[in-house]
Design a protein around this motif. Structure first.
Motif, PDB file in Angstrom:
ATOM      1  N   THR A  18       0.815  -1.222   0.000  1.00 32.16           N
ATOM      2  CA  THR A  18       0.000   0.000   0.000  1.00 32.16           C
ATOM      3  C   THR A  18       0.845   1.268   0.000  1.00 32.16           C
ATOM      4  O   THR A  18       0.296   2.368  -0.102  1.00 32.16           O
ATOM      5  N   GLN A  19       2.172   1.144   0.112  1.00 32.11           N
ATOM      6  CA  GLN A  19       3.023   2.326   0.162  1.00 32.11           C
ATOM      7  C   GLN A  19       2.961   3.085  -1.168  1.00 32.11           C
ATOM      8  O   GLN A  19       3.125   2.488  -2.242  1.00 32.11           O
ATOM      9  N   PRO A  20       2.738   4.396  -1.121  1.00 32.98           N
ATOM     10  CA  PRO A  20       2.559   5.172  -2.366  1.00 32.98           C
ATOM     11  C   PRO A  20       3.823   5.253  -3.210  1.00 32.98           C
ATOM     12  O   PRO A  20       3.726   5.505  -4.418  1.00 32.98           O
ATOM     13  N   GLU A  21       4.998   5.052  -2.617  1.00 30.61           N
ATOM     14  CA  GLU A  21       6.227   5.167  -3.387  1.00 30.61           C
ATOM     15  C   GLU A  21       6.557   3.896  -4.169  1.00 30.61           C
ATOM     16  O   GLU A  21       7.556   3.839  -4.887  1.00 30.61           O
ATOM     17  N   LEU A  22       5.721   2.866  -4.047  1.00 31.46           N
ATOM     18  CA  LEU A  22       5.975   1.596  -4.712  1.00 31.46           C
ATOM     19  C   LEU A  22       5.045   1.408  -5.914  1.00 31.46           C
ATOM     20  O   LEU A  22       3.898   1.835  -5.904  1.00 31.46           O
ATOM     21  N   ILE A  23       5.581   0.757  -6.947  1.00 28.34           N
ATOM     22  CA  ILE A  23       4.805   0.369  -8.119  1.00 28.34           C
ATOM     23  C   ILE A  23       4.554  -1.129  -8.017  1.00 28.34           C
ATOM     24  O   ILE A  23       5.501  -1.911  -7.878  1.00 28.34           O
ATOM     25  N   ALA A  24       3.306  -1.546  -8.076  1.00 34.95           N
ATOM     26  CA  ALA A  24       2.962  -2.963  -7.963  1.00 34.95           C
ATOM     27  C   ALA A  24       2.178  -3.407  -9.194  1.00 34.95           C
ATOM     28  O   ALA A  24       1.298  -2.696  -9.672  1.00 34.95           O
ATOM     29  N   LYS A  25       2.514  -4.594  -9.689  1.00 36.19           N
ATOM     30  CA  LYS A  25       1.811  -5.153 -10.839  1.00 36.19           C
ATOM     31  C   LYS A  25       1.354  -6.563 -10.504  1.00 36.19           C
ATOM     32  O   LYS A  25       2.148  -7.396 -10.067  1.00 36.19           O
ATOM     33  N   LEU A  26       0.071  -6.829 -10.703  1.00 32.81           N
ATOM     34  CA  LEU A  26      -0.458  -8.170 -10.469  1.00 32.81           C
ATOM     35  C   LEU A  26      -0.081  -9.057 -11.647  1.00 32.81           C
ATOM     36  O   LEU A  26      -0.515  -8.822 -12.779  1.00 32.81           O
ATOM     37  N   ILE A  27       0.742 -10.057 -11.384  1.00 28.59           N
ATOM     38  CA  ILE A  27       1.157 -10.956 -12.460  1.00 28.59           C
ATOM     39  C   ILE A  27       0.031 -11.927 -12.794  1.00 28.59           C
ATOM     40  O   ILE A  27      -0.343 -12.104 -13.944  1.00 28.59           O
ATOM     41  N   ARG A  28      -0.515 -12.558 -11.771  1.00 26.38           N
ATOM     42  CA  ARG A  28      -1.638 -13.471 -11.955  1.00 26.38           C
ATOM     43  C   ARG A  28      -2.106 -13.937 -10.587  1.00 26.38           C
ATOM     44  O   ARG A  28      -1.505 -13.616  -9.572  1.00 26.38           O
ATOM     45  N   GLU A  29      -3.171 -14.714 -10.580  1.00 26.69           N
ATOM     46  CA  GLU A  29      -3.640 -15.332  -9.345  1.00 26.69           C
ATOM     47  C   GLU A  29      -3.477 -16.837  -9.448  1.00 26.69           C
ATOM     48  O   GLU A  29      -3.823 -17.433 -10.458  1.00 26.69           O
ATOM     49  N   THR A  30      -2.919 -17.431  -8.412  1.00 32.84           N
ATOM     50  CA  THR A  30      -2.857 -18.879  -8.322  1.00 32.84           C
ATOM     51  C   THR A  30      -3.766 -19.301  -7.175  1.00 32.84           C
ATOM     52  O   THR A  30      -4.556 -18.505  -6.671  1.00 32.84           O
ATOM     53  N   THR A  31      -3.686 -20.553  -6.771  1.00 33.79           N
ATOM     54  CA  THR A  31      -4.507 -21.023  -5.662  1.00 33.79           C
ATOM     55  C   THR A  31      -3.672 -21.871  -4.715  1.00 33.79           C
ATOM     56  O   THR A  31      -2.668 -22.464  -5.105  1.00 33.79           O
ATOM     57  N   ALA A  32      -4.110 -21.913  -3.473  1.00 31.67           N
ATOM     58  CA  ALA A  32      -3.525 -22.789  -2.463  1.00 31.67           C
ATOM     59  C   ALA A  32      -4.602 -23.734  -1.958  1.00 31.67           C
ATOM     60  O   ALA A  32      -5.782 -23.363  -1.869  1.00 31.67           O
ATOM     61  N   ARG A  33      -4.183 -24.976  -1.623  1.00 29.76           N
ATOM     62  CA  ARG A  33      -5.127 -25.975  -1.130  1.00 29.76           C
ATOM     63  C   ARG A  33      -4.439 -26.808  -0.059  1.00 29.76           C
ATOM     64  O   ARG A  33      -3.239 -26.703   0.153  1.00 29.76           O
ATOM     65  N   PHE A  34      -5.219 -27.647   0.601  1.00 25.23           N
ATOM     66  CA  PHE A  34      -4.673 -28.532   1.627  1.00 25.23           C
ATOM     67  C   PHE A  34      -4.041 -29.754   0.968  1.00 25.23           C
ATOM     68  O   PHE A  34      -4.667 -30.402   0.104  1.00 25.23           O
ATOM     69  N   TYR A  35      -2.809 -30.055   1.396  1.00 23.35           N
ATOM     70  CA  TYR A  35      -2.119 -31.237   0.892  1.00 23.35           C
ATOM     71  C   TYR A  35      -1.513 -32.011   2.070  1.00 23.35           C
ATOM     72  O   TYR A  35      -1.177 -31.431   3.106  1.00 23.35           O
ATOM     73  N   ALA A  36      -1.370 -33.306   1.858  1.00 26.14           N
ATOM     74  CA  ALA A  36      -0.701 -34.164   2.838  1.00 26.14           C
ATOM     75  C   ALA A  36      -0.037 -35.313   2.082  1.00 26.14           C
ATOM     76  O   ALA A  36      -0.400 -35.602   0.925  1.00 26.14           O
ATOM     77  N   SER A  37       0.910 -35.960   2.722  1.00 26.46           N
ATOM     78  CA  SER A  37       1.571 -37.083   2.070  1.00 26.46           C
ATOM     79  C   SER A  37       0.652 -38.298   2.068  1.00 26.46           C
ATOM     80  O   SER A  37      -0.237 -38.446   2.923  1.00 26.46           O
ATOM     81  N   THR A  38       0.857 -39.169   1.098  1.00 25.77           N
ATOM     82  CA  THR A  38       0.084 -40.407   1.031  1.00 25.77           C
ATOM     83  C   THR A  38       0.260 -41.210   2.318  1.00 25.77           C
ATOM     84  O   THR A  38      -0.709 -41.771   2.853  1.00 25.77           O
ATOM     85  N   GLU A  39       1.477 -41.251   2.843  1.00 29.10           N
ATOM     86  CA  GLU A  39       1.751 -41.992   4.078  1.00 29.10           C
ATOM     87  C   GLU A  39       0.948 -41.430   5.246  1.00 29.10           C
ATOM     88  O   GLU A  39       0.395 -42.180   6.057  1.00 29.10           O
ATOM     89  N   PHE A  40       0.852 -40.092   5.337  1.00 27.62           N
ATOM     90  CA  PHE A  40       0.103 -39.465   6.425  1.00 27.62           C
ATOM     91  C   PHE A  40      -1.380 -39.801   6.313  1.00 27.62           C
ATOM     92  O   PHE A  40      -2.033 -40.151   7.310  1.00 27.62           O
ATOM     93  N   LEU A  41      -1.928 -39.735   5.110  1.00 31.16           N
ATOM     94  CA  LEU A  41      -3.352 -40.001   4.916  1.00 31.16           C
ATOM     95  C   LEU A  41      -3.665 -41.487   5.088  1.00 31.16           C
ATOM     96  O   LEU A  41      -4.764 -41.847   5.563  1.00 31.16           O
ATOM     97  N   ASP A  42      -2.728 -42.365   4.727  1.00 32.61           N
ATOM     98  CA  ASP A  42      -2.914 -43.791   4.996  1.00 32.61           C
ATOM     99  C   ASP A  42      -3.011 -44.038   6.501  1.00 32.61           C
ATOM    100  O   ASP A  42      -3.734 -44.936   6.952  1.00 32.61           O
TER     101      ASP A  42
END
Length: 296
Positions: A155-179
Motif C-alpha cells: 500500500t506504500q505510495p512510493e511503490l509500483i505494484a503489478k499483479l502478475i496473476r492469481e494462483t490457488t492454495a489448497r490442503f495437501y498431505a503425504s500419502t503416508e500421512f493419509l494412509d
C-alpha cells in the motif's frame, strides 16, 4: 525550481545518478570505478551548486529527498539522451550491467526462480543478481531490494505494484500421512488433524474458518515462517499443509485433501520502487520476471 535552467558539472550529475540508482555511496563508487570520498565530494558539490539536499543522511542507504526525486528524472533523461547520441555515432548497442537485488518468498526462490534467472543471465550476462528471501515489503521501502515478488499488494505510495496473476492454495498431505489417519471426507473430519502453520497463526485460523474449516491453535503443533520447511515437513508426513498448487505439483507423494473444498486464491505481485522502474537493468529484470512468472 526550474531544473532546466540549472547548469552543473557532468561528473557531479553522474555521481548523483549512480548514487540514486545504486542506493549507496560505496556501490555507486564501485559502479563508476572511483573512490568513495571522491564520489561523496561530487554529490556534495552538486547539492551546494543547486542549494538543495538531494539525499537523506544518517541511514545505511542513500535515500532520495523529494527534491532529489524531482531532479532524478531530469538527470537520467540527460544521460539517456547522451547515450543515444553515442550509440548512434558508434553503431554499437548499449550493454546492460550492474546490480539488481531481488526479494521474494523462499518457495518461489527455491522452486521457480532458478529457471527465470537462467533466462536473465542469457539475455543480460553482465547483470549481477542478489536474491534474498523475506515475507516483508519493508526491504523495498528501505531500499534493501530493487524488486520484490509477493503474495500481497503493498500500500506504500512510493511503490509500483503489478499483479502478475492469481494462483490457488489448497490442503495437501503425504500419502503416508493419509494412509495413517484416513482420508477426510468433510471439513468436520479435520477438527482433530495435525496442521503445519505459518506466521500470523490467528490470521491463518480465521482464513480457514471462512472456508468452513474450523481449527484452533491445538491443530498447529508445528509452525514456521519458511514455506520450503513447511513443504518438506508435509512431504515427511508430519501434518497437513497449505501449499500453492504449483509447488504441490512438484511432489508426486502429496495428495490433495478434500478435493471438493474451494481453493484459496493467492495473488502474485511484482513490486519495485517508482524511480527504480525507469532503470534499464531493473526494468529488464522486472519485465522478464513478469513474463515468466505468469507461466509457472
Amino acid at each position: 525550481m526550474n531544473w532546466e535552467t540549472v547548469s552543473f558539472d557532468w561528473n557531479q550529475a553522474r555521481a548523483f545518478l549512480a548514487t540514486a540508482e545504486e542506493g549507496s555511496l560505496s556501490a555507486a563508487a564501485r559502479a563508476l570505478n572511483v573512490t568513495q570520498p571522491t564520489l561523496s565530494r561530487q554529490v556534495s558539490a552538486l547539492e551546494t551548486e543547486l542549494n538543495i539536499v538531494l539525499f537523506e543522511r544518517g541511514t545505511r542507504n542513500m535515500l532520495l529527498t523529494e527534491a532529489g526525486l524531482e531532479l532524478l528524472d531530469h538527470v537520467r533523461a540527460m544521460f539517456e539522451a547522451a547515450s543515444r547520441m553515442s550509440l548512434s555515432a558508434s553503431g554499437q548497442s548499449q550493454s546492460i550491467k550492474g546490480s539488481v537485488k531481488l526479494s521474494t518468498t523462499n518457495t518461489l526462490a527455491t522452486y521457480h526462480l532458478p529457471a527465470i534467472i537462467e533466462v536473465i543471465r542469457e539475455q543480460a550476462p553482465e547483470i549481477e543478481i542478489t536474491i534474498t528471501t523475506s515475507n516483508l515489503v519493508r526491504d523495498l521501502t528501505r531500499r534493501e531490494a530493487d524488486i520484490s515478488i509477493r503474495h500481497g499488494r503493498p500500500t506504500q505510495p512510493e511503490l509500483i505494484a503489478k499483479l502478475i496473476r492469481e494462483t490457488t492454495a489448497r490442503f495437501y498431505a503425504s500419502t503416508e500421512f493419509l494412509d495413517r489417519i484416513g482420508r477426510p471426507r468433510s471439513p468436520d473430519d479435520l477438527k482433530d488433524a495435525v496442521f503445519l502453520g505459518f506466521e500470523n497463526l490467528e490470521q491463518l485460523i480465521a482464513a480457514y474458518g471462512e472456508y468452513g474449516v474450523h481449527l484452533t491453535r491445538k491443530n498447529f503443533p508445528i509452525n514456521s515462517a519458511s514455506g520450503t520447511a513447511i513443504n518438506e515437513m508435509v512431504r515427511r508426513g508430519l501434518g497437513i499443509g497449505t501449499l500453492l498448487q504449483e509447488d504441490a505439483a512438484l511432489f508426486p507423494e502429496l495428495e490433495l485433501v478434500l478435493p471438493d473444498l474451494e481453493p484459496i486464491p493467492v495473488p502474485i505481485w511484482i513490486v519495485t520502487h517508482r524511480e527504480l522502474h525507469t532503470s534499464r537493468r531493473i526494468r529488464l529484470v522486472f519485465d522478464l520476471l513478469t513474463e515468466h512468472l505468469a507461466n509457472i
